[in-house]
Design a protein around this motif. Structure first.
Motif, PDB file in Angstrom:
ATOM      1  N   TRP A 249     -42.130  28.363   7.676  1.00  0.00           N
ATOM      2  CA  TRP A 249     -43.292  27.792   6.997  1.00  0.00           C
ATOM      3  C   TRP A 249     -43.571  26.448   7.631  1.00  0.00           C
ATOM      4  O   TRP A 249     -42.674  25.604   7.754  1.00  0.00           O
ATOM      5  CB  TRP A 249     -43.014  27.603   5.513  1.00  0.00           C
ATOM      6  CG  TRP A 249     -43.084  28.840   4.686  1.00  0.00           C
ATOM      7  CD1 TRP A 249     -43.096  30.129   5.118  1.00  0.00           C
ATOM      8  CD2 TRP A 249     -43.139  28.900   3.262  1.00  0.00           C
ATOM      9  NE1 TRP A 249     -43.160  30.986   4.053  1.00  0.00           N
ATOM     10  CE2 TRP A 249     -43.189  30.264   2.898  1.00  0.00           C
ATOM     11  CE3 TRP A 249     -43.152  27.942   2.259  1.00  0.00           C
ATOM     12  CZ2 TRP A 249     -43.253  30.677   1.571  1.00  0.00           C
ATOM     13  CZ3 TRP A 249     -43.209  28.351   0.947  1.00  0.00           C
ATOM     14  CH2 TRP A 249     -43.267  29.707   0.603  1.00  0.00           C
ATOM     15  N   HIS A 250     -44.826  26.232   8.010  1.00  0.00           N
ATOM     16  CA  HIS A 250     -45.218  24.982   8.657  1.00  0.00           C
ATOM     17  C   HIS A 250     -46.181  24.211   7.763  1.00  0.00           C
ATOM     18  O   HIS A 250     -47.169  24.760   7.280  1.00  0.00           O
ATOM     19  CB  HIS A 250     -45.879  25.263  10.004  1.00  0.00           C
ATOM     20  CG  HIS A 250     -45.036  26.075  10.923  1.00  0.00           C
ATOM     21  ND1 HIS A 250     -43.918  25.569  11.557  1.00  0.00           N
ATOM     22  CD2 HIS A 250     -45.115  27.373  11.309  1.00  0.00           C
ATOM     23  CE1 HIS A 250     -43.362  26.517  12.297  1.00  0.00           C
ATOM     24  NE2 HIS A 250     -44.074  27.617  12.162  1.00  0.00           N
ATOM     25  N   TYR A 251     -45.863  22.945   7.586  1.00  0.00           N
ATOM     26  CA  TYR A 251     -46.719  21.998   6.881  1.00  0.00           C
ATOM     27  C   TYR A 251     -47.072  20.918   7.906  1.00  0.00           C
ATOM     28  O   TYR A 251     -46.419  19.880   7.986  1.00  0.00           O
ATOM     29  CB  TYR A 251     -45.981  21.383   5.684  1.00  0.00           C
ATOM     30  CG  TYR A 251     -45.647  22.397   4.604  1.00  0.00           C
ATOM     31  CD1 TYR A 251     -46.521  22.607   3.545  1.00  0.00           C
ATOM     32  CD2 TYR A 251     -44.472  23.133   4.653  1.00  0.00           C
ATOM     33  CE1 TYR A 251     -46.223  23.533   2.542  1.00  0.00           C
ATOM     34  CE2 TYR A 251     -44.170  24.057   3.664  1.00  0.00           C
ATOM     35  CZ  TYR A 251     -45.049  24.251   2.616  1.00  0.00           C
ATOM     36  OH  TYR A 251     -44.754  25.165   1.634  1.00  0.00           O
TER      37      TYR A 251
ATOM     38  N   ARG B 225     -38.394  30.401  -1.613  1.00  0.00           N
ATOM     39  CA  ARG B 225     -39.751  30.099  -1.155  1.00  0.00           C
ATOM     40  C   ARG B 225     -40.633  29.681  -2.330  1.00  0.00           C
ATOM     41  O   ARG B 225     -41.469  28.792  -2.197  1.00  0.00           O
ATOM     42  CB  ARG B 225     -40.331  31.284  -0.390  1.00  0.00           C
ATOM     43  CG  ARG B 225     -39.651  31.435   0.982  1.00  0.00           C
ATOM     44  CD  ARG B 225     -40.125  32.625   1.736  1.00  0.00           C
ATOM     45  NE  ARG B 225     -39.480  33.814   1.179  1.00  0.00           N
ATOM     46  CZ  ARG B 225     -39.676  35.037   1.598  1.00  0.00           C
ATOM     47  NH1 ARG B 225     -40.521  35.272   2.577  1.00  0.00           N
ATOM     48  NH2 ARG B 225     -39.044  36.055   1.057  1.00  0.00           N
TER      49      ARG B 225
ATOM     50  N   SER C 174     -43.272  34.805  11.364  1.00  0.00           N
ATOM     51  CA  SER C 174     -42.105  35.665  11.185  1.00  0.00           C
ATOM     52  C   SER C 174     -41.547  35.934  12.574  1.00  0.00           C
ATOM     53  O   SER C 174     -42.279  36.356  13.470  1.00  0.00           O
ATOM     54  CB  SER C 174     -42.506  36.977  10.510  1.00  0.00           C
ATOM     55  OG  SER C 174     -41.386  37.808  10.390  1.00  0.00           O
TER      56      SER C 174
ATOM     57  N   SER D 240     -41.417  21.613   9.096  1.00  0.00           N
ATOM     58  CA  SER D 240     -41.313  23.064   9.230  1.00  0.00           C
ATOM     59  C   SER D 240     -40.013  23.499   8.573  1.00  0.00           C
ATOM     60  O   SER D 240     -38.990  22.817   8.685  1.00  0.00           O
ATOM     61  CB  SER D 240     -41.322  23.495  10.702  1.00  0.00           C
ATOM     62  OG  SER D 240     -42.585  23.236  11.278  1.00  0.00           O
TER      63      SER D 240
ATOM     64  N   ALA E  91     -48.680  25.692  -0.846  1.00  0.00           N
ATOM     65  CA  ALA E  91     -48.662  26.774   0.146  1.00  0.00           C
ATOM     66  C   ALA E  91     -48.576  26.185   1.557  1.00  0.00           C
ATOM     67  O   ALA E  91     -49.171  25.144   1.847  1.00  0.00           O
ATOM     68  CB  ALA E  91     -49.921  27.619   0.013  1.00  0.00           C
ATOM     69  N   PRO E  92     -47.828  26.853   2.455  1.00  0.00           N
ATOM     70  CA  PRO E  92     -47.736  26.360   3.828  1.00  0.00           C
ATOM     71  C   PRO E  92     -49.069  26.523   4.550  1.00  0.00           C
ATOM     72  O   PRO E  92     -49.874  27.390   4.216  1.00  0.00           O
ATOM     73  CB  PRO E  92     -46.654  27.244   4.452  1.00  0.00           C
ATOM     74  CG  PRO E  92     -46.640  28.483   3.627  1.00  0.00           C
ATOM     75  CD  PRO E  92     -47.045  28.072   2.245  1.00  0.00           C
TER      76      PRO E  92
ATOM     77  N   GLU F 206     -49.197  27.319   7.736  1.00  0.00           N
ATOM     78  CA  GLU F 206     -49.007  28.439   8.663  1.00  0.00           C
ATOM     79  C   GLU F 206     -47.661  29.082   8.379  1.00  0.00           C
ATOM     80  O   GLU F 206     -46.697  28.388   8.031  1.00  0.00           O
ATOM     81  CB  GLU F 206     -49.052  27.926  10.107  1.00  0.00           C
ATOM     82  CG  GLU F 206     -48.947  29.003  11.152  1.00  0.00           C
ATOM     83  CD  GLU F 206     -49.007  28.442  12.573  1.00  0.00           C
ATOM     84  OE1 GLU F 206     -48.535  29.150  13.482  1.00  0.00           O
ATOM     85  OE2 GLU F 206     -49.504  27.320  12.783  1.00  0.00           O
ATOM     86  N   VAL F 207     -47.602  30.405   8.518  1.00  0.00           N
ATOM     87  CA  VAL F 207     -46.358  31.145   8.335  1.00  0.00           C
ATOM     88  C   VAL F 207     -46.122  31.992   9.584  1.00  0.00           C
ATOM     89  O   VAL F 207     -47.028  32.676  10.058  1.00  0.00           O
ATOM     90  CB  VAL F 207     -46.422  32.066   7.091  1.00  0.00           C
ATOM     91  CG1 VAL F 207     -45.150  32.913   6.976  1.00  0.00           C
ATOM     92  CG2 VAL F 207     -46.646  31.258   5.827  1.00  0.00           C
TER      93      VAL F 207
ATOM     94  N   GLU G  87     -42.577  26.166  -2.577  1.00  0.00           N
ATOM     95  CA  GLU G  87     -44.025  26.146  -2.802  1.00  0.00           C
ATOM     96  C   GLU G  87     -44.380  25.298  -4.023  1.00  0.00           C
ATOM     97  O   GLU G  87     -45.414  24.629  -4.045  1.00  0.00           O
ATOM     98  CB  GLU G  87     -44.576  27.562  -2.949  1.00  0.00           C
ATOM     99  CG  GLU G  87     -46.082  27.604  -2.888  1.00  0.00           C
ATOM    100  CD  GLU G  87     -46.645  28.991  -2.658  1.00  0.00           C
ATOM    101  OE1 GLU G  87     -47.877  29.110  -2.760  1.00  0.00           O
ATOM    102  OE2 GLU G  87     -45.890  29.940  -2.382  1.00  0.00           O
TER     103      GLU G  87
ATOM    104  N   ASN H  33     -37.333  26.895   7.608  1.00  0.00           N
ATOM    105  CA  ASN H  33     -36.937  28.258   7.947  1.00  0.00           C
ATOM    106  C   ASN H  33     -36.176  28.912   6.808  1.00  0.00           C
ATOM    107  O   ASN H  33     -35.324  28.284   6.173  1.00  0.00           O
ATOM    108  CB  ASN H  33     -36.075  28.275   9.210  1.00  0.00           C
ATOM    109  CG  ASN H  33     -36.904  28.098  10.446  1.00  0.00           C
ATOM    110  OD1 ASN H  33     -37.428  27.019  10.683  1.00  0.00           O
ATOM    111  ND2 ASN H  33     -37.035  29.145  11.226  1.00  0.00           N
TER     112      ASN H  33
END
Length: 136
Positions: free
Chosen positions: A48-50, A22, A37, A56, A31-32, A34-35, A26, A58
Motif C-alpha cells: 500500500w502506497h501513501y 489492513r 500485488s 509504503s 485508503a491507500p 496505490e496498491v 486504513e 507491506n
C-alpha cells in the motif's frame, strides 16, 4: 496520523504497529493511493502506497497479510530522535553505528543494511532517501 512520526525498530511506526491488519491501517491512514500485488515466488506481498505521506506498507501472505514492512521517505520521520531523510550517507551511518543496533552492511551502492534490526537505508545522490524496516 500525526505529521511527526518516530520509527520503532521491530515494532513499527508510532501510529502503525507491525501486526496491524489492513482494516486497522486504513482506519489510521485512510485508503491507500496505490496498491500493488507482488508475486515473490513462494508467497504474495501486497504493498500500500501513501505517496502524499511518503509511506509504503507491506502485507505479506506469510504474515497473514498483517503489516510487516514499512518504508518511509518523509523528512518528518525520526529514528533515535534524528531526522535521517536528507542526511549524507557517511553522517547517517556514523550516527547509527553509535546506536548499538549491530554492524552496518553495504547492500549495494544504493543501500546499507542493519540486519540485526531488519533496517535498511536507501540512498539517492549520497543522501538518505528512504528508510525501510521490518518486524523482527
Amino acid at each position: 496520523m500525526s505529521k511527526a512520526q518516530h520509527i520503532m525498530l521491530g515494532k513499527g511506526l508510532a501510529d502503525l504497529p507491525f501486526g496491524a491488519t489492513r482494516d486497522e491501517v486504513e482506519a489510521v491512514l485512510g485508503a491507500p493511493e496505490e496498491v500493488d500485488s507482488v508475486d515473490l515466488g513462494d508467497e504474495e506481498s501486497i504493498a500500500w502506497h501513501y505517496w502524499d505521506l511518503g509511506i509504503s506498507l507491506n502485507f505479506d501472505e506469510s504474515e497473514n497479510y498483517q503489516l510487516c514492512t514499512i518504508e518511509v521517505a518523509s523528512p518528518e520521520v525520526t529514528l533515535f530522535g534524528k531526522k535521517l531523510i536528507g542526511m549524507k550517507r557517511d553522517e547517517a551511518v556514523a550516527f547509527l553505528d553509535t546506536q548499538k543496533i549491530g554492524p552496518s552492511k553495504p547492500e549495494t551502492a544504493r543501500g546499507v543494511a542493519y540486519e540485526d534490526v531488519e533496517l535498511t537505508l536507501w540512498f539517492n545522490g549520497g543522501e538518505v532517501a528512504e528508510i525501510q524496516w521490518s518486524r523482527m
